[in-house]
Motif scaffolding. Sequence first.
Motif, PDB file in Angstrom:
ATOM      1  N   THR A 373      78.000 -67.595 -10.392  1.00  0.00           N
ATOM      2  CA  THR A 373      77.954 -69.151 -10.079  1.00  0.00           C
ATOM      3  C   THR A 373      77.893 -69.832 -11.389  1.00  0.00           C
ATOM      4  N   GLY A 374      78.108 -71.289 -11.488  1.00  0.00           N
ATOM      5  CA  GLY A 374      78.004 -71.747 -12.833  1.00  0.00           C
ATOM      6  C   GLY A 374      76.773 -71.638 -13.341  1.00  0.00           C
ATOM      7  N   SER A 375      75.663 -71.155 -12.826  1.00  0.00           N
ATOM      8  CA  SER A 375      74.604 -71.344 -13.452  1.00  0.00           C
ATOM      9  C   SER A 375      73.946 -69.758 -13.941  1.00  0.00           C
ATOM     10  N   ILE A 395      81.689 -55.980  -4.070  1.00  0.00           N
ATOM     11  CA  ILE A 395      81.241 -57.080  -3.503  1.00  0.00           C
ATOM     12  C   ILE A 395      80.873 -58.152  -4.452  1.00  0.00           C
ATOM     13  N   VAL A 396      81.472 -59.176  -4.407  1.00  0.00           N
ATOM     14  CA  VAL A 396      81.483 -60.432  -5.366  1.00  0.00           C
ATOM     15  C   VAL A 396      81.229 -61.821  -4.592  1.00  0.00           C
ATOM     16  N   ILE A 397      80.043 -62.157  -5.053  1.00  0.00           N
ATOM     17  CA  ILE A 397      79.609 -63.489  -4.305  1.00  0.00           C
ATOM     18  C   ILE A 397      79.596 -64.647  -5.318  1.00  0.00           C
ATOM     19  N   GLY A 398      79.911 -65.785  -4.715  1.00  0.00           N
ATOM     20  CA  GLY A 398      80.006 -67.035  -5.745  1.00  0.00           C
ATOM     21  C   GLY A 398      80.383 -68.180  -5.130  1.00  0.00           C
ATOM     22  N   THR A 399      80.247 -69.287  -6.140  1.00  0.00           N
ATOM     23  CA  THR A 399      80.526 -70.621  -5.771  1.00  0.00           C
ATOM     24  C   THR A 399      82.017 -70.880  -6.315  1.00  0.00           C
ATOM     25  N   GLU A 404      87.723 -69.474 -11.477  1.00  0.00           N
ATOM     26  CA  GLU A 404      87.950 -69.623 -12.907  1.00  0.00           C
ATOM     27  C   GLU A 404      88.938 -68.487 -13.172  1.00  0.00           C
ATOM     28  N   GLU A 405      89.562 -68.801 -14.388  1.00  0.00           N
ATOM     29  CA  GLU A 405      90.698 -68.042 -14.694  1.00  0.00           C
ATOM     30  C   GLU A 405      90.098 -66.589 -15.259  1.00  0.00           C
ATOM     31  N   GLN A 406      89.113 -66.649 -15.906  1.00  0.00           N
ATOM     32  CA  GLN A 406      88.509 -65.378 -16.599  1.00  0.00           C
ATOM     33  C   GLN A 406      88.069 -64.187 -15.520  1.00  0.00           C
ATOM     34  N   VAL A 407      87.933 -64.833 -14.279  1.00  0.00           N
ATOM     35  CA  VAL A 407      87.551 -63.765 -13.257  1.00  0.00           C
ATOM     36  C   VAL A 407      88.745 -63.064 -12.772  1.00  0.00           C
ATOM     37  N   GLN A 408      88.516 -61.479 -13.348  1.00  0.00           N
ATOM     38  CA  GLN A 408      89.889 -60.845 -12.765  1.00  0.00           C
ATOM     39  C   GLN A 408      89.179 -59.757 -12.042  1.00  0.00           C
ATOM     40  N   GLY A 424      88.805 -76.899  -0.300  1.00  0.00           N
ATOM     41  CA  GLY A 424      90.288 -77.528  -0.312  1.00  0.00           C
ATOM     42  C   GLY A 424      91.083 -76.404  -0.555  1.00  0.00           C
ATOM     43  N   VAL A 425      92.259 -76.769  -0.304  1.00  0.00           N
ATOM     44  CA  VAL A 425      93.422 -75.453  -0.253  1.00  0.00           C
ATOM     45  C   VAL A 425      93.646 -74.915  -1.577  1.00  0.00           C
ATOM     46  N   GLU A 426      93.446 -75.880  -2.708  1.00  0.00           N
ATOM     47  CA  GLU A 426      93.882 -75.347  -3.999  1.00  0.00           C
ATOM     48  C   GLU A 426      92.839 -74.179  -4.328  1.00  0.00           C
ATOM     49  N   GLN A 427      91.518 -74.280  -3.717  1.00  0.00           N
ATOM     50  CA  GLN A 427      90.575 -73.324  -4.044  1.00  0.00           C
ATOM     51  C   GLN A 427      90.995 -72.022  -3.327  1.00  0.00           C
ATOM     52  N   ARG A 428      91.364 -72.283  -2.082  1.00  0.00           N
ATOM     53  CA  ARG A 428      91.549 -70.914  -1.416  1.00  0.00           C
ATOM     54  C   ARG A 428      92.608 -70.258  -1.935  1.00  0.00           C
ATOM     55  N   ASP A 429      93.626 -70.920  -2.450  1.00  0.00           N
ATOM     56  CA  ASP A 429      94.848 -70.495  -3.105  1.00  0.00           C
ATOM     57  C   ASP A 429      94.724 -69.682  -4.257  1.00  0.00           C
TER      58      ASP A 429
END
Length: 750
Positions: A373-375, A395-399, A404-408, A424-429
């Motif tokens: 998460t951001g925090s 399993i990865v859980i987050g907001t 973010e791009e670094q998450v691979q 929104g859609v952008e997030q799902r995509d």
Amino acid sequence: MLPGVTTLGEPLTRPLGPRTAKTLESAFGMRTVGDLLRHYPRRYYTRGELTDLSSLREGDHVTVLARVHMASEIPLPSTPGKGRRSRLEVIVTDDRDKLTLTFFSGIGMYRRKLVPGVVGMFAGTVSSFRGRRQLVHPECEMLPGAPPNADLTPELAAEFAAEMIPVYPASAKASSWMIARSVRTVLDPLDAGEDPIPAELREREGLYGRAEAIRAIHRPLDQPDLKQARRRLKWDEAFMLQAALAQRRLAAAALPAMPRPHVDGGIADEFDARLPFTLTAGQVEVGQTIAGELACAYPMHRLLQGEVGSGKTVIAIRAMLQVVDAGGQAALLAPTEVLVQQHCRSVTAMLGPLAQAGQLGAAEHATGVALLTGSVGAAARRAALSDVFTGDAGIVIGTHALLEEQVQFADLGLVVIDEQHRFGVEQRDALRAKAADNRPHVLVMTATPIPRTVAMTVYGDLETSTLAELPAGRSAIATHVVPAADKPHYLERAWARVREEVSRGRQAYVVCPRVGDAAGGSDDLDEDDVGDVDMTGGVPRGVVQGRRQPLSVLDVAATLDAGPLAGLRLGILHGRLHPDEKDRVMREFTAGEIDVMVATTVIEVGVDVPNATVMVIMDAERFGVSQLHQLRGRVGRGSAPGLCLLVSEAPPESPARERLDAVAATLDGFELSRLDLEQRREGDVLGAAQAGRQSSLRLLRLLADEDLIRQARQDATAVVSADPRLAAHPALRAAIDELLGVQAEYLDKT
Ligand code: ADP
Ligand code: MG
């Protein structure tokens, strides 16, 4: 008018000229002839049927049909150097009530036009002068008189008497008749082109052709003609949209996905064996559907809806574990920090040793759970990122920090999205794009029940499953409206109830529409508090308009602490708190160290504390129907019955109060979501992507036209399955392209 035909796709400048075209564009965003012709009349006046003048309200912009009763010129007090001046006062009537039209200039011209007995349309903003309603300098259009007697055949006379005059949604710059004139100009030479709805279908349904329908909605001969036009144009809306959605479903199914079949004896099986309860029949059934889809070589794309507390999370965890067993990773995306923390706690608790890979006492096939998460602090974040990258974290859980791009990911196989309506859609995509070569399977979950037609329309390219029953042992929730304005002792009783519950070892929520602070700003909700709390008095309808600021968490907590709930342990939760603080407060509440949590809607989604039994919602009329339902789902989650008190100053029998009574009267989320929908416009339902632009749904009503939508969906799906590229239906293809041009954004939401 220029010679030749007009077509739907051509710009309005050609037939109308640049000035009119520009006015229409700036007033309504119209660019093409089609845009103009889809600007349907708001209503129709039948010649002879005058507007009910008693219904006019001050401040409304109106177009009325009325008869001139009398006109009189009234001298104004003379101003030195300006000569004698007067105003013209014209009284118009609907034969019962009167309305004054006032003119200060062009008096001679208006006198000639507005002679007693003639009927005209008048448009302006209703104001009041000496207690009488008036229109100052309205726009006027007099109706042409009857044809001269000599020419009056019986047919002509009948037609004239019945003629329906369209009234268009207008603005100050573009009046109804300016639009009517423009429509007339493009309609006469219109070539509507080939009909996009296949002929067999039109025949079966007895539908008007497209050209006929467009003519008839603007210039109906009579009511039946208009009815046919509307039916055909509704079909257009439903059919094009469903055909577009059918194409998307086909396209999605054509993409490759890695099959993740169930593995016997893996952690999914162990998890099932460890479950402290029996799955409901619904959970088992949906679980089987999902398990089957995860095993397919094309991506699952499923919406799971189920009442608050119906047990969706377990289904998600079982799906995630199946993917982990098959060697992949699963990501769980939740909209708020609070919810993510809670998911993380419940997933690790439910998995126990199954989630402790690499730790002492871990189970044999254990996997890891990463939290993003951001925090999350820098060191923890680095560790989590590395586990996600290597695949140690199954399993990865987050907001949205997950996006973010670094998450691979090493091998992302499944994306679960909780509380879909918040994303929104952008997030799902973005998340989907993180799967290397194949598309991940996608499961979206929502506790906001969606009526079937809305699911078919808004979420039309998802398959849907519904969990109808609640797990056994769930207690009922009783809901009552507490009228705070006229019966203050009712509110005292509410606080007494809270004390009572607390004395029995239970806990309570008090929900307020606002956070509040010294500055007293009203627009103070954080992203975590997002919901459709009404701060403006605008939407939803029936809200009592602000005589005072909505109550705030900080004020209410202080008041309760000093008075009605003195001595109890109060906690405060809202989106503006530091994430660590939010987490601490939630933990303390979960652990029973806080008796009463005063909060914003931050607790709306997913918060699960079974020991909480009472919820008091302050200024309840500020919340939407579905939101109230969501909120009260936070109580009655354990074995003790839940109680929800809707505190409101809305007067009895006001629309706001009626909404609250409706919420109190039923626990059926689907019924409430229908109610919610009835109170909103379709555009709101389709989401923000449509705000400020032209909705493709003009005539279609998602509830009232359920049968039509269902039929159109079936037909559109059949046409598209037989001919996915619509090679044999060029007109349909063109209509869909046009629709997508406007609608891509909202279709992409799904
Ligand atoms: P929601 O659908 O609102 O997300 P949850 O998944 O949070 O619901 O479930 C609510 C609570 O019910 C959780 O505490 C969960 O452990 C419990 N639960 C889920 N399924 C069952 C079941 N079949 N029997 C009993 N309790 C259940
Ligand atoms: Mg949930």
